[in-house]
Motif scaffolding. Structure first.
Motif, mmCIF file in Angstrom:
data_model
loop_
_atom_site.group_PDB
_atom_site.id
_atom_site.type_symbol
_atom_site.label_atom_id
_atom_site.label_comp_id
_atom_site.label_asym_id
_atom_site.label_seq_id
_atom_site.Cartn_x
_atom_site.Cartn_y
_atom_site.Cartn_z
ATOM 1 N N UNK A 166 24.703 -1.517 -26.923
ATOM 2 C CA UNK A 166 24.022 -2.807 -26.935
ATOM 3 C C UNK A 166 24.105 -3.504 -25.583
ATOM 4 N N UNK A 167 24.307 -2.714 -24.524
ATOM 5 C CA UNK A 167 24.289 -3.294 -23.184
ATOM 6 C C UNK A 167 23.581 -2.344 -22.224
ATOM 7 N N UNK A 168 22.852 -2.913 -21.299
ATOM 8 C CA UNK A 168 22.100 -2.139 -20.311
ATOM 9 C C UNK A 168 22.324 -2.770 -18.942
ATOM 10 N N UNK A 169 22.644 -1.968 -17.952
ATOM 11 C CA UNK A 169 22.811 -2.454 -16.582
ATOM 12 C C UNK A 169 21.569 -2.107 -15.777
ATOM 13 N N UNK A 170 20.794 -3.118 -15.435
ATOM 14 C CA UNK A 170 19.640 -2.913 -14.568
ATOM 15 C C UNK A 170 20.071 -3.040 -13.107
ATOM 16 N N UNK A 171 19.319 -2.423 -12.225
ATOM 17 C CA UNK A 171 19.685 -2.440 -10.813
ATOM 18 C C UNK A 171 19.548 -3.838 -10.221
ATOM 19 N N UNK A 172 20.375 -4.125 -9.209
ATOM 20 C CA UNK A 172 20.337 -5.418 -8.533
ATOM 21 C C UNK A 172 19.143 -5.499 -7.583
ATOM 22 N N UNK A 173 18.709 -6.718 -7.321
ATOM 23 C CA UNK A 173 17.673 -6.948 -6.320
ATOM 24 C C UNK A 173 18.209 -7.926 -5.286
ATOM 25 N N UNK A 174 17.620 -7.903 -4.109
ATOM 26 C CA UNK A 174 18.083 -8.754 -3.025
ATOM 27 C C UNK A 174 17.415 -10.123 -3.055
ATOM 28 N N UNK A 175 18.185 -11.138 -2.794
ATOM 29 C CA UNK A 175 17.634 -12.486 -2.672
ATOM 30 C C UNK A 175 16.593 -12.503 -1.555
ATOM 31 N N UNK A 176 15.477 -13.141 -1.825
ATOM 32 C CA UNK A 176 14.414 -13.222 -0.831
ATOM 33 C C UNK A 176 13.361 -12.162 -1.041
ATOM 34 N N UNK A 177 13.808 -10.910 -1.232
ATOM 35 C CA UNK A 177 12.850 -9.821 -1.399
ATOM 36 C C UNK A 177 12.316 -9.763 -2.826
ATOM 37 N N UNK A 178 13.199 -9.958 -3.817
ATOM 38 C CA UNK A 178 12.777 -9.815 -5.205
ATOM 39 C C UNK A 178 12.346 -8.395 -5.478
ATOM 40 N N UNK A 179 11.528 -8.206 -6.518
ATOM 41 C CA UNK A 179 11.025 -6.888 -6.844
ATOM 42 C C UNK A 179 11.577 -6.361 -8.146
ATOM 43 N N UNK A 180 11.375 -5.066 -8.423
ATOM 44 C CA UNK A 180 11.771 -4.499 -9.714
ATOM 45 C C UNK A 180 13.273 -4.289 -9.842
ATOM 46 N N UNK A 181 13.814 -4.725 -10.969
ATOM 47 C CA UNK A 181 15.185 -4.440 -11.368
ATOM 48 C C UNK A 181 15.085 -3.455 -12.520
ATOM 49 N N UNK A 182 15.546 -2.211 -12.308
ATOM 50 C CA UNK A 182 15.205 -1.127 -13.229
ATOM 51 C C UNK A 182 16.412 -0.578 -13.977
ATOM 52 N N UNK A 183 16.127 0.130 -15.066
ATOM 53 C CA UNK A 183 17.156 0.784 -15.867
ATOM 54 C C UNK A 183 16.510 1.499 -17.042
ATOM 55 N N UNK A 184 17.348 1.909 -18.016
ATOM 56 C CA UNK A 184 16.824 2.598 -19.202
ATOM 57 C C UNK A 184 17.368 1.957 -20.461
ATOM 58 N N UNK A 185 16.518 1.887 -21.452
ATOM 59 C CA UNK A 185 16.902 1.406 -22.761
ATOM 60 C C UNK A 185 17.922 2.358 -23.372
ATOM 61 N N UNK A 186 18.927 1.826 -24.053
ATOM 62 C CA UNK A 186 19.823 2.694 -24.800
ATOM 63 C C UNK A 186 19.026 3.437 -25.876
ATOM 64 N N UNK A 187 19.325 4.717 -26.053
ATOM 65 C CA UNK A 187 18.567 5.534 -27.005
ATOM 66 C C UNK A 187 18.688 4.982 -28.416
ATOM 67 N N UNK A 188 17.545 4.889 -29.078
ATOM 68 C CA UNK A 188 17.479 4.442 -30.471
ATOM 69 C C UNK A 188 17.157 5.653 -31.348
ATOM 70 N N UNK A 189 17.903 5.824 -32.421
ATOM 71 C CA UNK A 189 17.642 6.903 -33.377
ATOM 72 C C UNK A 189 17.057 6.309 -34.644
ATOM 73 N N UNK A 190 15.867 6.760 -35.008
ATOM 74 C CA UNK A 190 15.204 6.321 -36.240
ATOM 75 C C UNK A 190 15.289 7.446 -37.255
ATOM 76 N N UNK A 191 15.763 7.135 -38.477
ATOM 77 C CA UNK A 191 15.821 8.102 -39.560
ATOM 78 C C UNK A 191 14.923 7.614 -40.688
#
Length: 442
Positions: free
Chosen positions: A315-340
């Motif tokens: 239930x936690x995801x660490x997205x990448x940091x971005x630099x002040x001033x530049x901004x831009x995409x902060x990326x990562x992956x969703x924790x895998x969800x299993x549907x039954x």
């Protein structure tokens, strides 16, 4: 089968912008203010002083903002808009001091994005004294508009006029030199369609050909005629019956099922099956009626239907940091969800998600800045095929992460995940920003 179970998971996302990575921690939803004050924006303005002043037009800069009473309206809602001119491009064009309460401002606010047009705004006849040749004081104007389309609607300050009533009736109109002016505030409108809560349950999950099955329904339109019908996969059979919902929207009816191909039963309002105005399909099987031969024994067994459920790898995801001033995409992956999906019936499922605005020391990052690229895979042997949702914005209006279609027999085990990207505006103040992503399985 009873109504389809629902499962929701709330995930808190926290962005540490600057030297620290964006982190996500579990927790409840974040509260967001209903209304919002817009950002101050500057724009070039062409103002024409009254002819009596004997001075040429003025090209200057206006500083203004637009505020709204709600940033989350529904289609059909009326939004109150306040246009505040913080610094006008024009000033008192005469040497004559103007007394208090002789200025009456009017103006326009430009709409963009999902809805176009302009909002007419007007202010009260109110102002402090203005010395000769002095700058006009700040003033505010209000108006309303009705939301006609869902989506993001931008609001920009537009043309305005300063009318003075002292000795003479004079106007100083000011127009935006390069319209539209910069966006001051954005609202996100939803379609306002209420969730369909209709549901049905069956008195039995199987029966011999020609047997009658009890169908119970709830949350239908009070007094509505409701059709009960058999389904053979994606096709309606000839087995139908009609009942009337009571004043509470509930009913108990009977359907005689003769078609041996029947896999489920639905109930719906209107002339034909529509999942938006009905419930089901609830799984139903017509038992074989082959006679037992002499000296034979008929052997039977039962395969018990299970439930629709989901679990997540964390239930936690660490997205990448971005630099002040530049901004831009902060990326990562969703924790895998299993549907039954162990129901073993004809109904498919849908997994959707929506996210709140990200809040932090700099105010916030808009929910529509979060996008995902979904992926979904079915475990070998699963009757259903998993369809990943479209790549794009998640936002607070929501998007589909994955789904399976209705069919003669559905079910299986599925793994779902997604690449994530949060668009962080340039010069967002450093610090932790958090939002809540809610996944709902239906």
């Amino acid at each position: 089968m009873g109504p389809t179970p629902r499962r929701a998971r709330r995930w808190r996302w926290a962005a540490l912008l600057g030297p620290t990575a964006l982190a996500v921690t579990a927790g409840g939803a974040l509260a967001c203010p209903a209304g919002a004050a817009g950002a101050n924006v500057d724009f070039g303005t062409h103002c024409i002083p009254p002819a009596v002043a004997g001075i040429p037009p003025i090209d200057g800069t206006t500083t203004a903002n637009v505020a709204v009473d709600t940033t989350r309206p529904k289609v059909g809602d009326k939004v109150t808009v306040t246009y505040t001119v913080v610094t006008a491009a024009a000033s008192n064009p005469t040497e004559l001091a103007l007394p208090a309460d002789i200025m009456t401002p009017t103006g326009k606010v430009a709409l963009g994005g999902a809805q176009s047009g302009a909002v007419t705004v007007a202010g009260p006849r109110q102002n402090p004294p203005v010395p000769g040749k002095a700058a006009f004081p700040s003033f505010s104007m209000t108006g309303t508009f009705t939301v006609t389309k869902p989506g993001r609607i931008t609001l920009s300050p537009g043309d305005y006029n300063i009318h003075t009533s002292y000795i003479m009736e004079l106007d100083t109109p000011c127009t935006v030199i390069t319209p539209p002016a910069p966006v001051s505030v954005t609202v996100t409108a939803t379609d306002g369609t209420p969730a369909d809560t209709r549901s049905i349950s069956l008195g039995s999950a199987s029966g011999a050909p020609g047997a009658s099955v009890t169908v119970s329904g709830s949350h239908f339109t009070p007094g509505a005629a409701v059709t009960l019908a058999g389904r053979a996969g994606g096709t309606q059979t000839a087995d139908t019956a009609t009942v009337t919902a009571n004043a509470q929207g509930s009913f108990d009816g009977s359907l005689v099922v003769r078609d041996k191909a029947t896999t489920g039963i639905v109930a719906y309002e209107g002339d034909s099956w529509n999942p938006d105005r009905g419930a089901g399909p609830a799984a139903y099987t017509v038992n074989g009626d082959t006679p037992v031969p002499g000296n034979g024994q008929k052997l039977t067994t039962t395969v018990k239907a299970g439930t629709l459920s989901m679990t997540q790898a964390g239930d936690s995801v660490a997205l990448s940091a971005v630099d002040f001033g530049a901004g831009g995409p902060s990326t990562g992956r969703l924790n895998t969800v299993t549907v039954k999906d162990f129901r073993g019936g004809p109904a498919g499922w849908s997994l959707t998600g929506k996210v709140t605005d990200f809040t932090g020391p700099g105010g916030g990052i808009d929910a529509n800045g979060l996008s995902w690229t979904p992926a979904c895979a079915a475990k070998a042997g699963s009757p259903s095929t998993c369809q990943a949702g479209s790549a794009g914005t998640v936002g607070d209006s929501g998007a589909t992460l994955a789904s399976t279609a209705d069919g003669a027999l559905t079910g299986g085990e599925f793994t779902v995940d997604a690449g994530l990207s949060l668009d962080v505006p340039a010069f967002t103040p450093p610090g932790a920003y958090a939002g809540v992503l809610t996944l709902t399985l239906t």
